[in-house]
Write a protein that holds these residues in place. Structure first.
Motif, PDB file in Angstrom:
ATOM      1  N   MET A  96      31.947  10.548  12.941  1.00  0.00           N
ATOM      2  CA  MET A  96      31.546  10.318  14.332  1.00  0.00           C
ATOM      3  C   MET A  96      30.128   9.760  14.352  1.00  0.00           C
ATOM      4  O   MET A  96      29.205  10.408  13.863  1.00  0.00           O
ATOM      5  CB  MET A  96      31.564  11.636  15.118  1.00  0.00           C
TER       6      MET A  96
ATOM      7  N   VAL B 131      27.472   8.732  16.986  1.00  0.00           N
ATOM      8  CA  VAL B 131      27.215   8.875  18.422  1.00  0.00           C
ATOM      9  C   VAL B 131      25.801   8.420  18.749  1.00  0.00           C
ATOM     10  O   VAL B 131      24.854   8.841  18.091  1.00  0.00           O
ATOM     11  CB  VAL B 131      27.401  10.357  18.847  1.00  0.00           C
TER      12      VAL B 131
ATOM     13  N   SER C   8      26.674  15.787  22.585  1.00  0.00           N
ATOM     14  CA  SER C   8      27.812  15.818  21.648  1.00  0.00           C
ATOM     15  C   SER C   8      27.640  16.896  20.593  1.00  0.00           C
ATOM     16  O   SER C   8      28.612  17.482  20.141  1.00  0.00           O
ATOM     17  CB  SER C   8      27.957  14.476  20.937  1.00  0.00           C
TER      18      SER C   8
ATOM     19  N   PHE D 197      31.577  10.579  24.456  1.00  0.00           N
ATOM     20  CA  PHE D 197      32.131  11.686  23.659  1.00  0.00           C
ATOM     21  C   PHE D 197      32.286  12.931  24.528  1.00  0.00           C
ATOM     22  O   PHE D 197      33.292  13.623  24.460  1.00  0.00           O
ATOM     23  CB  PHE D 197      31.257  11.992  22.438  1.00  0.00           C
TER      24      PHE D 197
END
Length: 129
Positions: A43, A45, A11, A85
């Protein structure tokens, strides 16, 4: 902008590319994106090892992407895996489908999260993600 990349996160490559796209925008393009989106995405992740990376996409004031928690309150926090993602960014997975199947979770304004798809698509056409 390599400070966005984190070892072990696919990502981070995508987000670094997104940051470069934002940097390449003219002032008019950037203002247009900020006006259209008008918000901040946080975000969160998780990679295969279970480590969490945090990035912020600020399309409220600066039109930037950076590593770390947002400097101001995020409109939405998106929690997803590194693979999810990557699939979203490549257009292989629809954001709503990811949400419905539990691959993507949100905190905050869920409807605002739908704008991420448009940002990724716009960036993908400008830079080959």
């Amino acid at each position: 902008m390599s400070d966005i990349k984190i070892e072990g996160f696919k990502s981070s490559e995508i987000l670094a590319a997104l940051a470069q796209v934002f940097e390449s925008y003219s002032d008019e393009e950037k203002k247009s994106q900020i006006k259209k989106v008008n918000g901040v995405f946080e975000m969160r992740v998780k990679n295969a090892e279970g480590t969490e990376g945090v990035w912020t996409i600020d399309l409220k004031q600066t039109g930037t992407v950076y590593k770390g928690a947002p400097k101001q309150k995020a409109n939405v926090t998106i929690l997803l895996s590194d693979d999810t993602f990557q699939q979203l960014a490549e257009g292989k997975l629809d954001g709503q489908k990811a949400f419905m199947t539990g691959k993507l979770k949100t905190k905050g304004n869920m409807m605002f999260a739908t704008k991420l798809d448009g940002i990724l698509k716009a960036a993908k056409t400008k830079a080959k993600l």
